[in-house]
Design an enzyme around this catalytic site. Structure first.
Site, short mmCIF file in Angstrom:
data_model
loop_
_atom_site.label_atom_id
_atom_site.label_comp_id
_atom_site.label_asym_id
_atom_site.label_seq_id
_atom_site.Cartn_x
_atom_site.Cartn_y
_atom_site.Cartn_z
N GLY A 11 0.83 -1.20 0.00
CA GLY A 11 0.00 0.00 0.00
C GLY A 11 0.87 1.26 0.00
O GLY A 11 0.35 2.36 0.14
N ASP A 71 10.25 -6.05 1.32
CA ASP A 71 10.35 -5.74 2.75
C ASP A 71 11.71 -5.11 2.96
O ASP A 71 12.71 -5.55 2.37
CB ASP A 71 10.19 -6.99 3.61
CG ASP A 71 9.91 -6.59 5.06
OD1 ASP A 71 8.91 -5.92 5.33
OD2 ASP A 71 10.73 -6.94 5.94
N ARG A 179 16.31 -0.39 -3.14
CA ARG A 179 15.16 -0.89 -3.92
C ARG A 179 15.52 -0.95 -5.41
O ARG A 179 15.15 -1.88 -6.10
CB ARG A 179 13.97 0.04 -3.66
CG ARG A 179 12.66 -0.65 -3.71
CD ARG A 179 11.55 0.14 -3.03
NE ARG A 179 11.59 -0.06 -1.60
CZ ARG A 179 11.93 0.88 -0.72
NH1 ARG A 179 12.23 2.09 -1.10
NH2 ARG A 179 11.96 0.59 0.57
P1 IMP Z 1 8.19 -2.26 5.31
O1 IMP Z 1 7.06 -1.51 4.68
O2 IMP Z 1 7.77 -3.29 6.28
O3 IMP Z 1 9.14 -2.77 4.27
O4 IMP Z 1 8.93 -1.19 6.21
C1 IMP Z 1 10.02 -0.55 5.77
C2 IMP Z 1 10.32 0.62 6.69
O5 IMP Z 1 11.74 0.84 6.61
C3 IMP Z 1 9.65 1.88 6.18
O6 IMP Z 1 8.46 2.15 6.83
C4 IMP Z 1 10.70 2.93 6.47
O7 IMP Z 1 10.56 3.32 7.80
C5 IMP Z 1 12.02 2.17 6.32
N1 IMP Z 1 12.50 2.26 4.93
C6 IMP Z 1 12.67 1.25 4.04
N2 IMP Z 1 13.09 1.71 2.85
C7 IMP Z 1 13.16 3.04 2.99
C8 IMP Z 1 13.52 4.07 2.06
O8 IMP Z 1 13.80 3.87 0.88
N3 IMP Z 1 13.48 5.31 2.57
C9 IMP Z 1 13.16 5.58 3.86
N4 IMP Z 1 12.79 4.67 4.75
C10 IMP Z 1 12.80 3.39 4.31
#
Ligand code: IMP
Length: 197
Positions: A11, A71, A179
């Protein structure tokens, strides 16, 4: 069955925008999951790959389409690679999460950190699972700077730069992010497979 689309099982529109263009060479239409369903999959895995697999599998079972899940997290060396898989859950807003990191880092000279992203792509009915990972190294700034991106971007200075991703913006982020690296690895892997021929 020949598939023409892949659902990005998230989302988080920021993540979708970051990966969409990188996946173009695959020739699939990449659909944003957030426009299709509201599906919350509990992230009970021990690591990013396990959580990405749980999300890709959950979305694929509901939709019957190929699903790609990401993730990801921030890891800080002087804090034992915290917050890692808990990056989204250490406080309730991006602003509070950034403040929490900065206060834990206030007396740390070693500010080395990395973003890690794991991707899982599942093609239903083909018993195939594709996993890739990308890492982006950097340092934690002394204060939040810039408004671009999301999450920890205002406090993340990528290696080789002297400004945060919040200041550098999405075009620069696309050239170096965790990413982008995971997406390019997926393109390389699939391009050499019979799955998309
Ligand atoms: P996910 O949605 O469970 O993968 O949570 C990843 C969390 O890691 C996000 O909510 C951010 O807090 C942090 N995060 C991961 N990738 C990024 C990025 O590219 N920029 C900033 N924060 C990131």
């Amino acid at each position: 069955m020949v598939f023409k689309s892949i659902i990005f099982a998230s989302g988080n529109r920021n993540k979708y925008i970051e990966i969409r263009d990188h996946l173009k060479p695959l020739g699939f239409e990449i659909l944003f999951g957030g426009d299709m369903f509201c599906l919350e999959i509990e992230e009970t895995g021990m690591d990013y790959s396990e959580n990405a697999m749980l999300k890709a599998r959950g979305w694929s079972e509901i939709s019957g389409l190929p699903c790609l899940a990401d993730d990801s997290g921030l890891e800080i060396r002087s804090l034992g690679w915290w917050p890692g898989v808990f990056s989204a859950r250490i406080a309730s807003t991006d602003r509070e999460r950034n403040q929490m990191v900065l206060s834990r880092m206030s007396d740390q000279a070693d500010r080395v950190c990395r973003y890690v992203a794991s991707f899982a792509l599942i093609f239903p009915g083909k018993h195939s699972l594709w996993l890739t990972q990308g890492i982006c190294w950097g340092t934690i700034s002394r204060q939040p700077m810039g408004k671009a991106g999301f999450g920890y971007d205002p406090i993340f200075i990528p290696k080789g730069h002297d400004r945060t991703l919040g200041q550098l913006g999405l075009e620069v982020k696309a050239t170096l992010s965790h990413r982008s690296i995971a997406a390019s690895a997926l393109v390389d892997m699939l391009s050499s497979s019979s799955m998309i021929k």
